[in-house]
Design a protein around this motif. Sequence first.
Motif, PDB file in Angstrom:
ATOM      1  N   VAL A 119       1.258  -8.965  10.326  1.00  7.19           N
ATOM      2  CA  VAL A 119       0.517  -7.699  10.240  1.00  7.19           C
ATOM      3  C   VAL A 119      -0.427  -7.794   9.047  1.00  7.19           C
ATOM      4  O   VAL A 119      -0.018  -8.185   7.944  1.00  7.19           O
ATOM      5  CB  VAL A 119       1.477  -6.510  10.065  1.00  7.19           C
ATOM      6  N   ALA A 120      -1.691  -7.461   9.259  1.00  7.28           N
ATOM      7  CA  ALA A 120      -2.705  -7.630   8.226  1.00  7.28           C
ATOM      8  C   ALA A 120      -2.456  -6.708   7.039  1.00  7.28           C
ATOM      9  O   ALA A 120      -1.988  -5.576   7.179  1.00  7.28           O
ATOM     10  CB  ALA A 120      -4.096  -7.373   8.800  1.00  7.28           C
ATOM     11  N   GLY A 121      -2.790  -7.211   5.866  1.00  6.67           N
ATOM     12  CA  GLY A 121      -2.781  -6.431   4.633  1.00  6.67           C
ATOM     13  C   GLY A 121      -3.875  -6.944   3.725  1.00  6.67           C
ATOM     14  O   GLY A 121      -4.068  -8.153   3.603  1.00  6.67           O
ATOM     15  N   ASP A 122      -4.614  -6.052   3.113  1.00  2.00           N
ATOM     16  CA  ASP A 122      -5.710  -6.424   2.214  1.00  2.00           C
ATOM     17  C   ASP A 122      -6.719  -7.331   2.912  1.00  2.00           C
ATOM     18  O   ASP A 122      -7.239  -8.278   2.327  1.00  2.00           O
ATOM     19  CB  ASP A 122      -5.167  -7.094   0.953  1.00  2.00           C
ATOM     20  N   LEU A 123      -6.995  -7.028   4.181  1.00  3.66           N
ATOM     21  CA  LEU A 123      -8.027  -7.745   4.932  1.00  3.66           C
ATOM     22  C   LEU A 123      -9.342  -7.009   4.723  1.00  3.66           C
ATOM     23  O   LEU A 123      -9.453  -5.830   5.055  1.00  3.66           O
ATOM     24  CB  LEU A 123      -7.676  -7.799   6.416  1.00  3.66           C
ATOM     25  N   TYR A 124     -10.321  -7.696   4.171  1.00  4.47           N
ATOM     26  CA  TYR A 124     -11.621  -7.078   3.893  1.00  4.47           C
ATOM     27  C   TYR A 124     -12.682  -8.167   3.885  1.00  4.47           C
ATOM     28  O   TYR A 124     -12.394  -9.329   4.198  1.00  4.47           O
ATOM     29  CB  TYR A 124     -11.573  -6.295   2.581  1.00  4.47           C
TER      30      TYR A 124
END
Length: 286
Positions: free
Chosen positions: A163-168
């Motif tokens: 699960v994505a986290g801090d995707l930018y």
Amino acid sequence: MTDLLSLTRTDRTAEDLVLSAGEILARYDHLTQDSGNVSWLVRTQQGDLFVKTAGTDAPPPPGGAVPYLDHAGRVGLLRSAVELARSVDHPALARLRTVIETADGPALVYDRAPGELIGVPSVQRGDPTSPYRRFATASAELRLAVLDQLLDAHVALESAGWVAGDLYDGCLMVDLASGRLTLIDLDTYRCGASTNDMGRMFGASRFMAPEEFELGAPLDARTTVFTLGRLVHHFGTGLTEDLSQFCGGEDAADVIARATRPARSERFGTVGELAAAWSAARLSSG
């Protein structure tokens, strides 16, 4: 010179190790980012390598940003990044070559990713020469090719449970000549659904889902769907945020509108569903 690719353990510090490996092309520390990590781009006899570490178990130098996590926390995130890299094989993911246990924690050694980092400091976002602006104003064909890769990589990541986290945009390395995407710095991805245990999660607010600001809220595939949708929305509209100007056509714009709905239940349930709808919309637009 030290051959980084032949090592798995050393009594030396990570910095001493990297300095002995070749020519330092760049160093990234508290002056360029606020995680507390320290990384290097080094030219070696085995090619250009990117070495990422948790830095040292000491406060940042005066004037630097306060790290989000202590050293042990940063080490934990790097070990999660190793698990992710070893669990998913996809051409858009940075290639992890080896992990070296050093005197101050693991050093993750990657191949140098081609292209330029799309994320830039906010003061540079208006600069037409920045990678951020050049990507946002690139041809629709190139932008859509990059966004296709972004979604496809996350289908693979989802299949492995991530699960994505801090995707930018600071995770996007893009070769603006070829349209090749490499995803970097996926340290804060979580394996499996979880709950928001921080209140305001790591990340850039421009791309974060509402639940990433709410303590105790669920974090799962719908969270990844939202962030992916925001990235596609942002660059697909050439930074205007106006979906009537979306480079992929009206059907694809409708897909992205659904992906970024504030209500979790109104979004696609999985990244796979988002990617399938996106592909169908892209085909319909010719």
